[in-house]
Design an enzyme around this catalytic site. Structure first.
Site, PDB file in Angstrom:
ATOM      1  N   HIS A 324     -62.168 -54.345  37.163  1.00 14.50           N
ATOM      2  CA  HIS A 324     -63.402 -53.241  36.925  1.00 14.50           C
ATOM      3  C   HIS A 324     -64.350 -54.066  35.317  1.00 14.50           C
ATOM      4  O   HIS A 324     -63.585 -54.651  34.727  1.00 14.50           O
ATOM      5  CB  HIS A 324     -62.655 -52.027  36.600  1.00 14.50           C
ATOM      6  CG  HIS A 324     -62.725 -51.559  38.540  1.00 14.50           C
ATOM      7  ND1 HIS A 324     -63.304 -51.042  38.756  1.00 14.50           N
ATOM      8  CD2 HIS A 324     -61.007 -51.205  38.292  1.00 14.50           C
ATOM      9  CE1 HIS A 324     -62.254 -50.221  40.373  1.00 14.50           C
ATOM     10  NE2 HIS A 324     -61.356 -50.732  39.313  1.00 14.50           N
ATOM     11  N   HIS A 367     -55.006 -45.632  31.237  1.00 12.69           N
ATOM     12  CA  HIS A 367     -55.403 -46.045  29.962  1.00 12.69           C
ATOM     13  C   HIS A 367     -55.460 -45.078  28.825  1.00 12.69           C
ATOM     14  O   HIS A 367     -55.172 -43.842  29.437  1.00 12.69           O
ATOM     15  CB  HIS A 367     -56.424 -47.287  30.383  1.00 12.69           C
ATOM     16  CG  HIS A 367     -57.720 -45.359  30.919  1.00 12.69           C
ATOM     17  ND1 HIS A 367     -57.922 -44.545  32.262  1.00 12.69           N
ATOM     18  CD2 HIS A 367     -58.725 -44.506  30.276  1.00 12.69           C
ATOM     19  CE1 HIS A 367     -58.378 -43.951  31.918  1.00 12.69           C
ATOM     20  NE2 HIS A 367     -59.721 -43.292  31.255  1.00 12.69           N
ATOM     21  N   GLU A 373     -63.408 -37.043  26.619  1.00 17.92           N
ATOM     22  CA  GLU A 373     -63.823 -36.831  27.834  1.00 17.92           C
ATOM     23  C   GLU A 373     -63.752 -35.767  28.274  1.00 17.92           C
ATOM     24  O   GLU A 373     -62.583 -35.185  28.988  1.00 17.92           O
ATOM     25  CB  GLU A 373     -62.434 -38.039  29.188  1.00 17.92           C
ATOM     26  CG  GLU A 373     -63.027 -39.172  27.820  1.00 17.92           C
ATOM     27  CD  GLU A 373     -62.633 -40.533  29.649  1.00 17.92           C
ATOM     28  OE1 GLU A 373     -61.393 -39.236  30.446  1.00 17.92           O
ATOM     29  OE2 GLU A 373     -62.089 -41.967  29.232  1.00 17.92           O
ATOM     30  N   TYR A 382     -63.759 -36.377  44.545  1.00 20.41           N
ATOM     31  CA  TYR A 382     -63.801 -37.178  43.317  1.00 20.41           C
ATOM     32  C   TYR A 382     -61.842 -37.586  43.690  1.00 20.41           C
ATOM     33  O   TYR A 382     -61.600 -36.703  43.103  1.00 20.41           O
ATOM     34  CB  TYR A 382     -64.370 -37.043  42.312  1.00 20.41           C
ATOM     35  CG  TYR A 382     -64.014 -37.517  40.918  1.00 20.41           C
ATOM     36  CD1 TYR A 382     -65.296 -39.202  41.108  1.00 20.41           C
ATOM     37  CD2 TYR A 382     -62.836 -37.487  40.410  1.00 20.41           C
ATOM     38  CE1 TYR A 382     -64.959 -40.386  40.219  1.00 20.41           C
ATOM     39  CE2 TYR A 382     -62.971 -39.125  39.501  1.00 20.41           C
ATOM     40  CZ  TYR A 382     -63.825 -40.302  39.464  1.00 20.41           C
ATOM     41  OH  TYR A 382     -63.584 -41.489  38.629  1.00 20.41           O
ATOM     42  N   HIS A 403     -54.057 -41.479  30.757  1.00 23.43           N
ATOM     43  CA  HIS A 403     -53.941 -40.603  32.056  1.00 23.43           C
ATOM     44  C   HIS A 403     -54.279 -41.936  32.918  1.00 23.43           C
ATOM     45  O   HIS A 403     -54.601 -42.639  32.860  1.00 23.43           O
ATOM     46  CB  HIS A 403     -55.342 -39.673  31.776  1.00 23.43           C
ATOM     47  CG  HIS A 403     -56.588 -40.255  31.117  1.00 23.43           C
ATOM     48  ND1 HIS A 403     -56.972 -39.872  28.985  1.00 23.43           N
ATOM     49  CD2 HIS A 403     -57.833 -40.560  31.965  1.00 23.43           C
ATOM     50  CE1 HIS A 403     -57.760 -40.334  29.292  1.00 23.43           C
ATOM     51  NE2 HIS A 403     -58.480 -40.736  30.629  1.00 23.43           N
TER      52      HIS A 403
END
EC number: 1.13.11.5
Length: 482
Positions: A324, A367, A373, A382, A403
């Site tokens: 990613h 991560h 956030e 989602y 998380h």
């Protein structure tokens, strides 16, 4: 007021390009239900006149403006700010904005907060992963857009000249002969349920779920609800302004392209009727009255203008080999802080795209990062959350708190070879991200919608390494013997 819209009309398309029918029809840049015309571009110096020949040419402030209009300038930056960051607009209007009665105190919105410093006993701090199910839209009484603002989290305080606040709005009626002015900062508005018909001094914008709007500091506006009761999210920034992120090695194109941002065309009304102007300064609301519409601007020019953007036009980029790319590739708009390496705020979206990276763990990886956030879901599903996440929900992660997805999803992603596929189809999620630490408001902290992410969700994470201890010890012994 514009007519009601089909809220899901554009929610199933993969990208705006589908609406162009492979060139078989004339191209168009607004949704079919949008009744207004716009000018295209980001950061441009625009001009617009509702009556041809009104704008003065070659000067800004003539002795006599055509039709007896008044010239008025909005100066949004220091007079001596460098040209590339200088923001201003000239308005030519029936009456200047100064024509109003005295300001008076009004009852404050108890659910709105502006001071996010820990010295304020009405805010809270927590490293826990928090979520909120959708806030209820009031089904009784008359709650307009401004009265329906509910603050969730933020950082700083507006008099410090840098900070931000995150709100939701839940409204069930139009703003009638009432305008609002935010003297603290800029609003980025994200409708989630129901379109917003937004009237500004520069003209009108029709903003549907799947679109966003930015209304800058000091600009008067009002909101009508053509689809009825409405809900959405807002990011408010102080001491900064929204801009497009740098593209770096991407080159000249990609992400949110400047030509896809739309600015209103001049629209005026001349009405002799009582109006209220609600003025927010340092988080406190005041009111003044006047006997005429505040939306009497016949012509204007400048680069300090409200705008909107259709998120289905976002050009996603990503890896075409392995792994990613960092989520900064999903950034639509950013706002700088005093630290050049850490933005005050980013607005990111997670929208339909192809996922093609091979030999790569596909879901959001486990991560920790320095950013705070706060996520929301406009429509669809989602899969990147560790709990139930519905349209209108909110999810919050404190900076440096680990998380990631639930173990079941991790296990499936590592054991199954995924196909090349489209992901997030029929869905748009977003993130308000900041380098600043967030505090949580009393309203959100005590809400019955609040819940913590289940910390036991990861209790069944298996220790695979220990099954290889004999092999590892043998390798270490061989290495030491060399």
């Amino acid at each position: 007021m514009a007519s009601a819209t089909k809220s899901n009309e554009y929610q199933q398309i993969f990208h705006w390009a589908e609406t162009q029918k492979n060139g078989a029809i004339p191209s168009f840049h607004t949704r079919k239900s949008d009744p207004y015309q716009y000018q295209a571009g980001f950061g441009n110096s625009f001009s617009s006149e509702a009556v041809p020949g009104t704008l003065p040419q070659g000067q800004n402030n003539p002795r006599h403006v055509r039709f007896g209009l008044y010239a008025e300038q909005i100066t949004a930056t220091a007079f001596v700010a460098p040209r590339h960051v200088n923001r201003k607009a000239w308005l030519y209007r029936v009456r200047p904005a100064v024509a109003h009665d005295a300001f008076v105190d009004i009852p404050q919105n108890a659910a709105a907060e502006s001071n996010y410093l820990l010295s304020n006993p009405k805010v809270h701090i927590s490293p826990s992963q928090l979520s909120w199910t959708p806030m209820d839209i009031p089904d009784s009484g008359s709650i307009d857009f401004v009265a329906g603002i509910r603050s969730i989290a933020g950082s700083g305080e507006p008099t410090l000249g840098e900070g931000l606040a995150i709100h939701v709005y839940t409204a069930n009626c139009n703003m009638t002969q009432t305008a609002f002015v935010n003297a603290d900062g800029d609003f980025l508005i994200v409708p989630q349920q129901g379109a917003l018909d937004v009237q500004t001094e520069f003209g009108k914008m029709f903003v549907q779920p799947g679109e966003i709007a930015v209304i800058q500091k000091g600009i008067r506006f009002r909101v009508e609800l053509p689809d009825g009761p409405s809900r959405g999210y807002m990011l408010e920034i102080w001491g900064s302004s929204f801009e497009l992120p740098e593209l770096g090695p991407l080159g000249a194109n990609g992400l949110a392209n400047a030509r896809d941002f739309l600015t209103p065309e001049a629209f005026y009304e001349v009405k002799k009727e009582p109006w209220e102007i609600i003025f927010k300064v340092c988080g406190k609301q005041f009111k003044c009255t006047q006997d005429h519409s505040p939306f009497d601007v016949v012509a204007w020019h400048g680069n300090y203008v409200p705008f909107k953007y259709d998120l289905t036009k976002f050009v996603n980029v990503g890896s075409i080999s392995v792994d990613h790319i960092d989520p900064s590739i999903f950034c639509v708009l950013t706002a700088k802080s005093r630290n050049p390496a850490a933005p005050l705020a980013d607005f990111l979206i997670f929208s339909p795209r192809w996922d093609v990276a091979s030999h790569t763990y596909r879901p959001p990886y486990f991560h920790r990062n320095s950013a705070s956030e706060l996520m929301g879901l406009i429509y669809g599903d989602y899969g990147g959350r560790s709990d139930d996440f519905r349209p209108g929900s909110i999810s919050y992660e404190c900076g440096m708190v680990p998380h990631g997805v639930a173990y079941e999803e991790f296990k499936q992603a590592t054991e199954c070879e995924p196909p090349l596929m489209q992901i997030s189809t029929g869905s748009v999620a977003f993130m308000f991200e900041s380098s600043r630490a967030f505090t949580i408001t009393d309203y959100a902290w005590t809400s019955d919608k609040k819940h913590e992410h289940e910390p036991r969700l990861w209790n069944d994470l298996e220790d695979h390494f220990s099954a290889h201890l004999e092999e590892v010890e043998k390798l270490l012994a061989e290495t030491k013997a060399r």
